[in-house]
Design an enzyme around this catalytic site. Structure first.
Site: not given
Ligand code: PAF
Length: 289
Positions: A163, A40, A196, A186, A160, A34
């Site tokens: 990630q 996003h 965020s 971006v 990320d 969020g």
């Molecule tokens: O990148 C994110 O916002 C978070 O790490 C994710 C992938 C939604 C997991 O909580």
């Protein structure tokens, strides 16, 4: 664009998504925590675009859940920025059909939750070194969201980078059968990567934060100009960031997939960094050409 249908109960979401999948509808998922920003937005729009295929409208899906299991005990879970109303408006603008936003973490992780996904190698080093358990929390919640949703594809930001590597490894190793799409970073007009956590930056800290992207751009230019030595690229980046008053967590040049450090940058190597500006931890990266 009409407002997306909001689900707060993961079981109801699961029933809706599985029924859609079973009836042949294509599902594109954007998992988020969020406080949605332009980074996003690009994921949400791409999900809309990729859900629709061959003239058939698919379902573009987003989840909004601040996952407590990926925060360490001293991290910013309690002050993580939230704005569900704004997020739903952003999802509507991007053409998202359904949003899952469980209001209570217990709805995702029952008090007796005991199953975890550990992506051993990709989670080591870099952010994994300074945030123990972080990627275990990420992999577990993403696995759960994948099982609840059963999407055809899922989209994540390349900011990320580690990630994304963790999620790709998990999807491959555990045969989720989901296409993982990485989307480019971006940036603000001045180069700062959208995050965020930028909301935490006080006006004076913004200049300091800019040293992260600037040092990456410098490294990219130096590599393009023939500087291949990772040590030299890292030293220059460290000097710029420290001069701006930020506290470095790490700066490394790594192989894009294995994330192993490389002594010589090759085309496709990635410079990754994390630094604290005040108490705000920011990450950024660039691919070196
Ligand atoms: O990148 C994110 O916002 C978070 O790490 C994710 C992938 C939604 C997991 O909580």
């Amino acid at each position: 664009m009409p407002a997306p249908q909001l689900f707060t109960d993961p079981a109801a979401w699961q029933a809706r998504c599985h029924a859609a999948r079973d009836s042949g509808v294509r599902l594109a998922l954007v998992p988020t925590m969020g406080y949605l920003h332009d980074g996003h937005r690009s994921l949400l729009r791409e999900a809309r675009r990729r859900a629709d295929q061959g003239g058939r409208r698919g379902l573009a899906l987003a989840t909004i859940f601040v996952n407590p299991t990926q925060f360490g005990p001293t991290e910013d879970l309690s002050r993580y920025p939230r704005d569900l109303t704004g997020d739903l408006a952003t999802c509507a603008e991007a053409g998202i059909d359904l949003v899952l936003a469980p209001p209570d973490p217990d709805l995702m992780f029952a008090p007796d939750h005991q199953s975890w996904v550990d992506v051993e190698q990709a989670s080591q080093g870099l952010c994994g070194a300074s945030r123990p358990g972080h990627f275990r929390g990420v992999a577990t919640v993403v696995a759960k969201l994948f099982n609840l949703t059963r999407p055809h594809l899922a989209l994540f930001g390349e900011k990320d980078w580690q990630q994304l590597a963790v999620i790709r490894a998990m999807v491959r190793d555990l045969a989720f059968g989901i296409e993982v799409v990485g989307m480019p970073i971006v940036r603000e007009a001045d180069g700062l990567a959208r995050s965020s956590r930028n909301a935490y930056l006080e006006p004076g800290q913004r200049q300091s934060a800019l040293s992260l992207s600037r040092s990456l751009f410098e490294a990219r230019d130096a590599a393009a100009g023939g500087q291949r030595q990772s040590a030299a690229l890292v030293a220059a980046a460290r000097a710029r960031i420290e001069a701006a008053g930020a506290r470095i967590d790490y700066v490394e040049v790594v192989h894009p997939h294995t994330l192993q450090p490389v002594a010589e940058a090759a085309p496709g190597s990635v410079m990754l960094l994390a630094a604290f500006v005040g108490t705000t931890r920011l990450i950024d990266n660039t691919v070196l050409q």
